[in-house]
Design a protein around this motif. Structure first.
Motif, PDB file in Angstrom:
ATOM      1  N   GLY A 118       0.770  -1.232   0.000  1.00  0.00           N
ATOM      2  CA  GLY A 118       0.000   0.000   0.000  1.00  0.00           C
ATOM      3  C   GLY A 118       0.799   1.278   0.000  1.00  0.00           C
ATOM      4  O   GLY A 118       0.218   2.359   0.194  1.00  0.00           O
ATOM      5  N   LEU A 119       2.108   1.227  -0.225  1.00  0.00           N
ATOM      6  CA  LEU A 119       2.902   2.456  -0.257  1.00  0.00           C
ATOM      7  C   LEU A 119       2.660   3.249  -1.535  1.00  0.00           C
ATOM      8  O   LEU A 119       2.832   4.471  -1.559  1.00  0.00           O
ATOM      9  N   ILE A 120       2.289   2.589  -2.605  1.00  0.00           N
ATOM     10  CA  ILE A 120       1.872   3.247  -3.844  1.00  0.00           C
ATOM     11  C   ILE A 120       0.639   2.522  -4.371  1.00  0.00           C
ATOM     12  O   ILE A 120       0.388   1.359  -4.032  1.00  0.00           O
ATOM     13  N   THR A 121      -0.140   3.226  -5.188  1.00  0.00           N
ATOM     14  CA  THR A 121      -1.333   2.615  -5.769  1.00  0.00           C
ATOM     15  C   THR A 121      -0.943   1.754  -6.964  1.00  0.00           C
ATOM     16  O   THR A 121       0.195   1.816  -7.470  1.00  0.00           O
ATOM     17  N   GLU A 122      -1.896   0.967  -7.450  1.00  0.00           N
ATOM     18  CA  GLU A 122      -1.624   0.141  -8.623  1.00  0.00           C
ATOM     19  C   GLU A 122      -1.342   1.004  -9.845  1.00  0.00           C
ATOM     20  O   GLU A 122      -0.494   0.664 -10.683  1.00  0.00           O
ATOM     21  N   LEU A 134      18.132  -6.726  -1.199  1.00  0.00           N
ATOM     22  CA  LEU A 134      17.134  -5.659  -1.302  1.00  0.00           C
ATOM     23  C   LEU A 134      16.108  -5.770  -0.181  1.00  0.00           C
ATOM     24  O   LEU A 134      15.613  -6.860   0.116  1.00  0.00           O
ATOM     25  N   GLY A 135      15.816  -4.623   0.413  1.00  0.00           N
ATOM     26  CA  GLY A 135      14.939  -4.597   1.582  1.00  0.00           C
ATOM     27  C   GLY A 135      15.711  -4.447   2.874  1.00  0.00           C
ATOM     28  O   GLY A 135      15.126  -4.468   3.963  1.00  0.00           O
ATOM     29  N   SER A 136      17.035  -4.271   2.752  1.00  0.00           N
ATOM     30  CA  SER A 136      17.876  -4.061   3.933  1.00  0.00           C
ATOM     31  C   SER A 136      18.027  -2.580   4.264  1.00  0.00           C
ATOM     32  O   SER A 136      18.540  -2.234   5.330  1.00  0.00           O
ATOM     33  N   THR A 183      11.097   4.774  -1.700  1.00  0.00           N
ATOM     34  CA  THR A 183      10.563   4.672  -0.343  1.00  0.00           C
ATOM     35  C   THR A 183      11.065   3.409   0.354  1.00  0.00           C
ATOM     36  O   THR A 183      10.836   2.295  -0.119  1.00  0.00           O
ATOM     37  N   GLY A 184      11.751   3.578   1.464  1.00  0.00           N
ATOM     38  CA  GLY A 184      12.243   2.441   2.238  1.00  0.00           C
ATOM     39  C   GLY A 184      13.499   1.805   1.665  1.00  0.00           C
ATOM     40  O   GLY A 184      14.031   0.856   2.237  1.00  0.00           O
ATOM     41  N   ALA A 225      19.626  -0.660   8.549  1.00  0.00           N
ATOM     42  CA  ALA A 225      18.797  -1.162   9.655  1.00  0.00           C
ATOM     43  C   ALA A 225      17.677  -2.087   9.212  1.00  0.00           C
ATOM     44  O   ALA A 225      17.087  -2.787  10.042  1.00  0.00           O
ATOM     45  N   GLY A 226      17.345  -2.101   7.913  1.00  0.00           N
ATOM     46  CA  GLY A 226      16.267  -2.940   7.435  1.00  0.00           C
ATOM     47  C   GLY A 226      15.190  -2.115   6.761  1.00  0.00           C
ATOM     48  O   GLY A 226      15.381  -0.939   6.443  1.00  0.00           O
ATOM     49  N   HIS A 227      14.024  -2.736   6.544  1.00  0.00           N
ATOM     50  CA  HIS A 227      12.919  -2.065   5.848  1.00  0.00           C
ATOM     51  C   HIS A 227      11.797  -1.743   6.832  1.00  0.00           C
ATOM     52  O   HIS A 227      11.316  -2.628   7.550  1.00  0.00           O
ATOM     53  N   PRO A 228      11.354  -0.473   6.864  1.00  0.00           N
ATOM     54  CA  PRO A 228      10.379  -0.071   7.882  1.00  0.00           C
ATOM     55  C   PRO A 228       8.922  -0.306   7.508  1.00  0.00           C
ATOM     56  O   PRO A 228       8.030  -0.087   8.337  1.00  0.00           O
ATOM     57  N   PHE A 229       8.643  -0.746   6.278  1.00  0.00           N
ATOM     58  CA  PHE A 229       7.250  -0.820   5.842  1.00  0.00           C
ATOM     59  C   PHE A 229       6.757  -2.241   5.589  1.00  0.00           C
ATOM     60  O   PHE A 229       5.721  -2.441   4.954  1.00  0.00           O
TER      61      PHE A 229
END
Length: 500
Positions: free
Chosen positions: A68-72, A237-239, A124-125, A243-247
């Protein structure tokens, strides 16, 4: 004209780049020193990862859309825009701008021009720290597959040559003592020089056995690179930055989308770990060292002093001064380029040696180690391809190889003759040495000694000692697995075929 070689110096005179236009420029207000701009940039090196950077960004857009961080619609706009960026790179139409300090910045800047403000949501993230680590793994994964295929082609060519030439015999050498003969030949009287080659070779072997000795080394390189691919194919990816990914994105699904076998399990390690680069540089160095040894042998064998092989004109050059020369430049270049890959490996290990945890800008040198001219990957690939071409077109001279064999090389076989008659090997070795000394005393070769000569040294010598002087018998006695006997060489061929 559009170009992929643009830089700050290529376009019209521009103002000094403002820090605030950078991805990281929010807290900065002053202009960046042009020298620092150039010093900091890596675009001329990492641009070759444009495809991996775009593919990774498209997968990341799908991942952040799922949470849900961006729409389709935004996801689709990003993916479509990135397809356009990819097409520009592929068609050599992408125009670099002065602020494009790396491939990530360049692609995002162009995406914003094409897709608008939504491009600002893509990061983002995500950090360039996990982004570049992902790009490198994607790029190296593809390159490893191609390099492995090229090595398999070399091994397949070796198998073909070994099978075709299986009955060709040649001298085997230890310590390359034939080189000692070459030096002595120019500094000693002719009679001595004529006798030297008789006593400086080791044992007869099959030419096929020599060919396969290098194929086995390359097979180990294949296994090494195949094993490395497992460690390369792990997704960082996602690190984030460290510290990691917040979402809460689904990293397992993202890894599957990008074709990774696994995800990294520690964000600090994921963003800073470059052991996979160091491991590749070592593996590439070993490939080139193995090729260097192979090339060195063939350089010697193709010389007039040996005359065992002749290189195809396609892989030779001549001399600008001496018309008679046919130089094995392909082999000499292969031999020389091993030093380049070793230098890249040693240099990068020194870069890693003193680094603290997590990402540091020193790691920008990881791409230089693999990409910059002469690039380790492309250099290694070229060396393997040239080597395969040399081998597949090589002409051998079986008669010259046979003529280089001498009965004095069978002194060990003389010892084995006695061993088969229950004489302890250490004693048999000494007795064979006495036979050699007796031949030197009589100024004849070993097979010209009489039966009485042999029996005076040991009574176990009988009339069938004459069978020792048959080179085929000598070679084929080494029938145990791994030997130069015909059955053993055929076994090697089948084993290598199975591995391929």
């Amino acid at each position: 004209m559009a170009t992929t070689n643009g830089s700050a110096a290529d376009g019209p005179a521009a103002k000094k780049p403002k820090a605030e236009t950078k991805l990281w420029g929010g807290r900065f207000t002053g202009a960046v020193d042009p020298l620092m701009e150039e010093f900091n940039a890596s675009i001329n090196v990492d641009r070759r990862m444009y495809r991996q950077d775009i593919v990774g960004s498209q997968a990341y857009a799908r991942a952040i859309a799922k949470v849900g961080l961006i729409t389709e619609d935004e996801r689709d706009a990003l993916i479509t825009g990135l397809d356009q960026v990819l097409a520009e790179w592929a068609n050599n139409q992408f125009v670099l701008q002065p602020n494009d300090e790396d491939i990530h910045t360049a692609n995002e800047r162009r995406l914003k021009e094409l897709a608008g403000p939504v491009a600002g949501k893509l990061h983002t993230g995500r950090s360039r720290n996990d982004q570049v680590a992902t790009d490198m793994r994607l790029w190296l994964r593809d390159e490893l597959t191609e390099l492995i295929d090229l090595l398999k082609a070399f091994v397949a060519s070796s198998i073909e040559r070994a099978a075709a030439d299986i009955d060709v015999l040649m001298p085997g050498y230890t310590h390359l003592q034939a080189s000692a003969f070459t030096l002595l030949y120019h500094s000693t009287p002719t009679p001595c020089a004529r006798l030297l080659p008789i006593f400086l070779r080791a044992q007869p072997i099959r030419w096929s056995h020599w060919v396969l000795s290098h194929a086995w080394a390359m097979q180990r390189d294949i296994e090494r690179l195949t094993d490395l691919r497992k460690r390369v194919n792990v997704m960082p990816l996602g690190s984030g930055a460290l510290a990691g990914h917040p979402f809460g994105i689904d990293r397992q699904a993202l890894a599957q989308d990008l074709g990774f076998d696994a995800i990294s399990f520690n964000s600090l390690d994921a963003t800073s770990g470059r052991d996979f680069v160091a491991e590749f540089l070592f593996a590439a160095t070993m490939v080139n060292i193995h090729l260097s040894k192979w090339a060195e042998d063939l350089c010697n064998y193709s010389s007039k002093e040996f005359g065992f092989v002749q290189l195809s004109d396609a892989y030779s050059t001549g001399s600008s001064l001496m018309p008679q020369k046919k130089n094995p430049d392909s082999l000499e270049l292969i031999r020389g380029k091993a030093g380049t890959t070793f230098g890249s490996c040693a240099g990068f290990l020194m870069t890693l040696k003193g680094l603290p945890s997590t990402y540091n800008k020193d790691l920008q040198e990881d791409k230089s180690a693999m990409f910059q001219s002469p690039a380790v990957v492309s250099l290694t690939r070229s060396c393997v391809q040239i080597a395969t071409g040399v081998l597949s077109t090589l002409r051998i001279n079986p008669e010259q190889m046979r003529a280089a064999l001498s009965v004095d090389m069978l002194a060990t076989d003389l010892a084995y003759y006695l061993v088969r008659r229950q004489v302890p090997f250490r004693e048999a070795h000494g007795l064979s040495g006495q036979c050699v000394a007796r031949a030197e005393e009589k100024k004849c070769s070993l097979n010209e000694l009489t039966l009485e000569d042999f029996q005076a040294i040991h009574p176990k010598f009988e009339a069938d000692v004459s069978d020792v002087w048959k080179f085929e018998n000598s070679v084929d006695q080494y029938s145990a697995s791994g030997g130069t006997g015909r059955t053993a060489v055929l076994e090697q061929i089948e084993s290598l075929k199975a591995k391929l």
